[in-house]
Design a protein around this motif. Structure first.
Motif, PDB file in Angstrom:
ATOM      1  N   MET A   1       1.016  -1.047  -0.024  1.00 23.62           N
ATOM      2  CA  MET A   1       0.764   0.139   0.117  1.00 23.62           C
ATOM      3  C   MET A   1       0.877   1.453  -0.099  1.00 23.62           C
ATOM      4  SD  MET A   1      -2.963  -0.905   2.136  1.00 23.62           S
ATOM      5  CE  MET A   1      -2.259  -0.928   3.934  1.00 23.62           C
ATOM      6  N   LEU A   2       2.038   0.935   1.009  1.00 28.70           N
ATOM      7  CA  LEU A   2       3.010   2.292   0.836  1.00 28.70           C
ATOM      8  C   LEU A   2       3.111   2.677  -0.641  1.00 28.70           C
ATOM      9  CD1 LEU A   2       4.848   1.965   4.251  1.00 28.70           C
ATOM     10  CD2 LEU A   2       2.615   2.920   3.582  1.00 28.70           C
ATOM     11  N   VAL A   3       4.296   1.325  -0.810  1.00 31.99           N
ATOM     12  CA  VAL A   3       4.499   1.895  -2.742  1.00 31.99           C
ATOM     13  C   VAL A   3       3.717   2.386  -3.855  1.00 31.99           C
ATOM     14  CG1 VAL A   3       5.206   0.300  -4.380  1.00 31.99           C
ATOM     15  CG2 VAL A   3       5.683   0.021  -2.275  1.00 31.99           C
ATOM     16  N   GLU A   4       2.795   1.961  -3.360  1.00 31.46           N
ATOM     17  CA  GLU A   4       1.105   2.728  -4.352  1.00 31.46           C
ATOM     18  C   GLU A   4       0.758   3.098  -4.016  1.00 31.46           C
ATOM     19  OE1 GLU A   4      -2.097   0.245  -3.876  1.00 31.46           O
ATOM     20  OE2 GLU A   4      -1.209  -1.893  -5.091  1.00 31.46           O
ATOM     21  N   GLU A   5       1.357   4.611  -2.861  1.00 31.25           N
ATOM     22  CA  GLU A   5       0.753   6.149  -2.280  1.00 31.25           C
ATOM     23  C   GLU A   5       1.992   6.781  -3.264  1.00 31.25           C
ATOM     24  OE1 GLU A   5      -0.050   5.612   2.041  1.00 31.25           O
ATOM     25  OE2 GLU A   5      -2.033   4.391   1.764  1.00 31.25           O
ATOM     26  N   GLY A   6       3.559   5.750  -3.281  1.00 31.89           N
ATOM     27  CA  GLY A   6       4.398   6.734  -3.465  1.00 31.89           C
ATOM     28  C   GLY A   6       4.937   7.134  -2.044  1.00 31.89           C
ATOM     29  N   LYS A   7       5.048   6.597  -1.202  1.00 36.35           N
ATOM     30  CA  LYS A   7       5.748   6.838   0.018  1.00 36.35           C
ATOM     31  C   LYS A   7       6.824   5.707  -0.306  1.00 36.35           C
ATOM     32  CE  LYS A   7       0.926   8.363   1.916  1.00 36.35           C
ATOM     33  NZ  LYS A   7       0.686   8.185   3.688  1.00 36.35           N
ATOM     34  N   LEU A   8       6.867   5.205  -0.864  1.00 29.50           N
ATOM     35  CA  LEU A   8       8.193   4.308  -0.104  1.00 29.50           C
ATOM     36  C   LEU A   8       8.013   3.512  -1.635  1.00 29.50           C
ATOM     37  CD1 LEU A   8       7.491   1.623   2.645  1.00 29.50           C
ATOM     38  CD2 LEU A   8       9.167   3.582   2.166  1.00 29.50           C
ATOM     39  N   THR A   9       9.448   3.253  -2.608  1.00 28.12           N
ATOM     40  CA  THR A   9       9.575   2.602  -3.565  1.00 28.12           C
ATOM     41  C   THR A   9      10.448   0.869  -3.206  1.00 28.12           C
ATOM     42  OG1 THR A   9      11.978   3.158  -4.079  1.00 28.12           O
ATOM     43  CG2 THR A   9      10.156   3.918  -4.697  1.00 28.12           C
ATOM     44  N   TRP A  10       9.974  -0.210  -4.261  1.00 27.47           N
ATOM     45  CA  TRP A  10      10.689  -1.430  -4.043  1.00 27.47           C
ATOM     46  C   TRP A  10      11.788  -0.998  -3.621  1.00 27.47           C
ATOM     47  CZ3 TRP A  10       7.459  -4.247  -2.269  1.00 27.47           C
ATOM     48  CH2 TRP A  10       6.282  -4.245  -2.455  1.00 27.47           C
ATOM     49  N   THR A  11      12.463  -0.304  -4.530  1.00 30.76           N
ATOM     50  CA  THR A  11      13.959   0.392  -4.315  1.00 30.76           C
ATOM     51  C   THR A  11      15.015   0.911  -3.456  1.00 30.76           C
ATOM     52  OG1 THR A  11      14.087   1.593  -5.526  1.00 30.76           O
ATOM     53  CG2 THR A  11      14.399  -0.383  -6.247  1.00 30.76           C
ATOM     54  N   SER A  12      13.277   1.013  -2.100  1.00 28.73           N
ATOM     55  CA  SER A  12      14.034   1.757  -0.627  1.00 28.73           C
ATOM     56  C   SER A  12      14.696   0.608  -0.301  1.00 28.73           C
ATOM     57  CB  SER A  12      12.899   2.704  -0.153  1.00 28.73           C
ATOM     58  OG  SER A  12      11.759   3.001  -0.840  1.00 28.73           O
ATOM     59  N   ARG A  13      15.606   1.865  -0.233  1.00 31.23           N
ATOM     60  CA  ARG A  13      16.872   0.542   1.490  1.00 31.23           C
ATOM     61  C   ARG A  13      16.534   1.096   2.243  1.00 31.23           C
ATOM     62  NH1 ARG A  13      19.591  -1.271  -2.307  1.00 31.23           N
ATOM     63  NH2 ARG A  13      20.851   0.359  -3.279  1.00 31.23           N
ATOM     64  N   SER A  14      16.769  -0.310   3.214  1.00 31.97           N
ATOM     65  CA  SER A  14      16.127  -0.272   4.708  1.00 31.97           C
ATOM     66  C   SER A  14      15.912   0.735   5.310  1.00 31.97           C
ATOM     67  CB  SER A  14      16.017  -1.954   4.745  1.00 31.97           C
ATOM     68  OG  SER A  14      17.569  -1.686   5.656  1.00 31.97           O
ATOM     69  N   ALA A  15      17.448   1.067   5.248  1.00 34.53           N
ATOM     70  CA  ALA A  15      17.547   1.954   6.923  1.00 34.53           C
ATOM     71  C   ALA A  15      16.681   3.576   6.607  1.00 34.53           C
ATOM     72  CB  ALA A  15      18.720   2.459   6.496  1.00 34.53           C
ATOM     73  N   ASN A  16      16.285   3.570   5.323  1.00 34.10           N
ATOM     74  CA  ASN A  16      15.776   5.139   5.077  1.00 34.10           C
ATOM     75  C   ASN A  16      13.776   5.276   5.668  1.00 34.10           C
ATOM     76  OD1 ASN A  16      17.190   6.417   4.228  1.00 34.10           O
ATOM     77  ND2 ASN A  16      17.202   5.494   1.846  1.00 34.10           N
TER      78      ASN A  16
END
Length: 65
Positions: free
Chosen positions: A1-16
Motif C-alpha cells: 500500500m505504501l508503494v502504491e501511495e508513493g511513500k516507498l519504492t521497492w528499491t528503498s533502502r531498509s534504513a530509510n
C-alpha cells in the motif's frame, strides 16, 4: 500500500523507511532494499525460535532483535 501511495519504492533502502530497523552491520543497512526484506533474501538467518515460550513481550523481543 505504501508503494502504491508513493511513500516507498521497492528499491528503498531498509534504513530509510524503517528508522527503528537497523541491522548488525552498515553493509546490510545501506544495501538491503524493501524488496529484499519482503522476499526474505537479506541473508539474515531466521529467528523463529526467539519468541517460542519466551518470557519477553513482543515489544521487548522487537527491541532485542
Amino acid at each position: 500500500m505504501l508503494v502504491e501511495e508513493g511513500k516507498l519504492t521497492w528499491t528503498s533502502r531498509s534504513a530509510n523507511p524503517f528508522r527503528r530497523f537497523s541491522s548488525y552491520n552498515d553493509q546490510l543497512n545501506n544495501n538491503v532494499t524493501l524488496r529484499d526484506m519482503l522476499a526474505h533474501r537479506t541473508g539474515v538467518t531466521r529467528h523463529d525460535s526467539i519468541w517460542f515460550k519466551s518470557p519477553f513481550t513482543r515489544k521487548e523481543l522487537f527491541e532485542k532483535s
